[in-house]
Enzyme design. Structure first.
Site, PDB file in Angstrom:
ATOM      1  N   ASP A 116       9.145   2.594   0.049  1.00 62.15           N
ATOM      2  CA  ASP A 116       8.148   3.233   0.899  1.00 62.15           C
ATOM      3  C   ASP A 116       8.131   2.723   2.433  1.00 62.15           C
ATOM      4  O   ASP A 116       7.947   1.524   2.695  1.00 62.15           O
ATOM      5  CB  ASP A 116       6.739   3.039   0.215  1.00 62.15           C
ATOM      6  CG  ASP A 116       5.598   3.428   1.345  1.00 62.15           C
ATOM      7  OD1 ASP A 116       5.727   4.043   2.396  1.00 62.15           O
ATOM      8  OD2 ASP A 116       4.433   3.403   0.815  1.00 62.15           O
ATOM      9  N   TYR A 136       0.856  -1.126  -0.059  1.00 59.10           N
ATOM     10  CA  TYR A 136      -0.042   0.017  -0.074  1.00 59.10           C
ATOM     11  C   TYR A 136       0.880   1.219   0.039  1.00 59.10           C
ATOM     12  O   TYR A 136       1.843   1.374   0.925  1.00 59.10           O
ATOM     13  CB  TYR A 136      -0.862  -0.038   1.370  1.00 59.10           C
ATOM     14  CG  TYR A 136      -1.847   1.125   1.272  1.00 59.10           C
ATOM     15  CD1 TYR A 136      -2.736   1.593   0.523  1.00 59.10           C
ATOM     16  CD2 TYR A 136      -1.623   2.171   2.480  1.00 59.10           C
ATOM     17  CE1 TYR A 136      -3.779   2.529   0.605  1.00 59.10           C
ATOM     18  CE2 TYR A 136      -2.395   3.338   2.560  1.00 59.10           C
ATOM     19  CZ  TYR A 136      -3.454   3.453   1.762  1.00 59.10           C
ATOM     20  OH  TYR A 136      -4.373   4.509   1.810  1.00 59.10           O
ATOM     21  N   LYS A 166       3.772   8.074   9.680  1.00 52.86           N
ATOM     22  CA  LYS A 166       3.612   7.379  11.004  1.00 52.86           C
ATOM     23  C   LYS A 166       4.730   7.867  11.905  1.00 52.86           C
ATOM     24  O   LYS A 166       4.647   8.622  12.712  1.00 52.86           O
ATOM     25  CB  LYS A 166       3.654   5.913  10.512  1.00 52.86           C
ATOM     26  CG  LYS A 166       2.367   5.792   9.668  1.00 52.86           C
ATOM     27  CD  LYS A 166       2.021   4.227   9.493  1.00 52.86           C
ATOM     28  CE  LYS A 166       0.629   4.283   8.601  1.00 52.86           C
ATOM     29  NZ  LYS A 166       0.670   3.786   7.347  1.00 52.86           N
TER      30      LYS A 166
HETATM   31  C1  LIG Z   1       0.274   4.242   6.093  1.00 43.94           C
HETATM   32  C2  LIG Z   1       0.817   3.984   4.888  1.00 43.94           C
HETATM   33  C3  LIG Z   1       0.897   5.019   3.838  1.00 43.94           C
HETATM   34  C4  LIG Z   1      -0.117   6.027   3.586  1.00 43.94           C
HETATM   35  O1  LIG Z   1       0.172   7.149   4.851  1.00 43.94           O
HETATM   36  P1  LIG Z   1      -1.098   7.792   5.419  1.00 43.94           P
HETATM   37  O2  LIG Z   1      -0.383   8.907   6.366  1.00 43.94           O
HETATM   38  O3  LIG Z   1      -2.153   7.211   6.111  1.00 43.94           O
HETATM   39  O4  LIG Z   1      -1.421   8.866   4.113  1.00 43.94           O
HETATM   40  C5  LIG Z   1       1.718   4.610   2.713  1.00 43.94           C
HETATM   41  N1  LIG Z   1       2.582   3.795   2.747  1.00 43.94           N
HETATM   42  C6  LIG Z   1       2.493   2.794   3.572  1.00 43.94           C
HETATM   43  C7  LIG Z   1       3.554   1.842   3.457  1.00 43.94           C
HETATM   44  C8  LIG Z   1       1.709   2.974   4.808  1.00 43.94           C
HETATM   45  O5  LIG Z   1       1.758   2.241   5.750  1.00 43.94           O
END
Ligand SMILES: *Cc1c(COP(=O)(O)O)cnc(C)c1O
Length: 432
Positions: free
Chosen positions: A239, A144, A267
């Site tokens: 990511d 994601y 995060k």
């Molecule tokens: C949570 C997440 C996102 C998106 O971050 P948001 O702050 O929710 O927009 C993107 N990449 C990864 C791997 C994530 O876990």
């Protein structure tokens, strides 16, 4: 037992917000039953409006490695907000944040702060396209990268793999340049590169896939992506929105010794306040406006309250280095769960890394998203509710990862394992 207060909140929520929520997983659609409503939280505990005090293994889906309302964070936030909540003028704290990230993750030669992980990924893709002058992006099913249009895709059909949108409202054109391969399958990548290498701007990957339960990279997979992108002049984007500062004080890239061109963070680096960051090679990052021709901006980017919370958390992590303890505590919990599953005759895979863990109802190890889908995901909901009834809150979906924080002590883990024992016992007594 229907709690009137709870029913009122739910109907008010549903009359005022789509599905009663501001982000879909919170609606409990994939586990059923009534969603919970938070009243307050501290350390490992989440207190609900109907008076339950849950041991939280969701932890806001990742930011709260120090637990809820850690004093270092709450103090920093209080002090920051008294000085003003937003200036739209650069602060020294932002510079410190960028310097700290550069130092912790050396591939991030330049850093731009934003307000969400979605923004970081979206900008990473845009700058990769601007820098390379190419359009195509390769991602992996089960990973994601936020909800930008071009990332909302279903797995391609085989390796022919031009992806279809996984959401309504995403025009075909937005996903026409997104290719999808299976995580851990370099042969998929090679098949796609055979056709698209010259048009590929970037490969984007969660080094440790943590948005489809938990899938660990096999030896050679990430190295193979680095080698292939370098060979064809495409960028490698890690990511690390979940991975960053989760396994070590830095990125997973430092654990495996691979330098991506760009890194997305979020995060943990915001300590529970809205945040995202993109960083990477100076010559790529300096294509961003105002130096370059790739536009990105944000009214609240580098927000002083978010940065204060993030810096306080990162400094705490740097000073206290809780990673070995987080890992051994998580291992203790996971080994306990595995032993209980075996005792109750349940085939369970409980992959773990650092302070992450996931639960899959299958006897076979999980290597890619197809394996996740092939597991008995329908058995997660009853387990979730048995645990919730015993005061244990897992993320409310079979496709999310569980998180420990420094506030999850061995005592709490023992309490948790007792609940697991009873939950598995109860599940064994109900015909499935
Ligand atoms: C949570 C997440 C996102 C998106 O971050 P948001 O702050 O929710 O927009 C993107 N990449 C990864 C791997 C994530 O876990």
């Amino acid at each position: 037992m229907i709690n009137p207060n709870q029913t009122t909140l739910q109907s008010r929520a549903e009359q005022a917000m789509p599905g009663g929520v501001n982000s879909p997983v919170r609606a409990f659609r994939s586990v059923g039953g009534s969603p919970i409503y938070a009243k307050r939280a501290r350390g490992p505990y989440l207190e609900t409006t109907d008076g339950r005090k849950l041991i939280d293994y969701c932890m806001s889906f990742g930011p709260l490695i120090l637990g809820h309302a850690h004093p270092s964070m709450t103090e920093a936030v209080q002090q920051a907000v008294l000085r003003g909540s937003s200036y739209a003028v650069t602060t020294e704290a932002e510079i410190e944040m960028a310097e700290l990230l550069k130092q912790a993750i050396p591939s991030m030669e330049r850093v731009r702060m934003m307000s969400s992980g979605t923004e970081a990924c979206m900008t990473g893709i845009r700058v990769a396209r601007g820098f390379t002058g190419r359009a195509k992006i390769l991602k992996f099913s089960g990973c994601y990268h936020g909800h930008a249009d071009c990332m909302l895709v279903k797995a391609g059909s085989g390796v022919a793999g031009i992806a279809a949108a996984s959401s309504a409202g995403v025009p075909e054109g937005c996903t026409a340049d997104t290719l999808v391969a299976r995580y851990n399958h370099l042969e998929d990548v090679d098949a796609l590169l055979a056709e698209h290498a010259a048009d590929l701007a970037a490969i984007v990957v969660e080094p440790v896939a943590a948005n489809a339960g938990l899938i660990l990279p096999e030896p050679g997979f990430l190295e193979g992506l680095r080698e292939r992108t370098s060979n064809i002049g495409a960028l490698l984007i890690f990511d690390e929105v979940i991975n960053g500062f989760r396994f070590t004080f830095g990125g997973y890239q430092d654990v495996v010794g691979i330098k991506p061109d760009l890194t997305c963070l979020g995060k943990v680096i915001g300590g529970g306040l809205p945040v995202g960051a993109l960083g990477g090679r100076a010559e790529v990052m300096e294509r961003l406006a105002p130096l370059g021709d790739v536009y990105q901006g944000g009214t609240l980017s580098g927000n002083p309250v978010s940065v204060a919370a993030g810096l306080a958390g990162l400094r705490w992590l740097q000073t206290n280095q809780p990673y070995p303890e987080l890992e051994s505590n998580t291992r203790y919990l996971v080994e306990g769960i595995r032993a209980l599953a075996e005792r109750h005759g349940v085939s369970l895979q409980v992959p773990t890394l650092g302070s992450l863990f996931a639960v899959f109802f299958t006897a076979s190890p999980i290597r890619d998203f197809d394996d996740v889908l092939a597991s008995q995901t329908d058995r997660f909901a009853p387990l979730f509710h048995q645990l919730l009834a015993r005061g244990i809150y897992l993320p409310p979906s079979a496709f999310e990862v569980g998180f420990l924080s420094i506030a999850h002590t061995r005592d709490l883990l023992d309490t948790t394992l007792t609940a697991w024992d009873q939950a598995l016992q109860a599940l064994g007594e109900t015909p499935s």
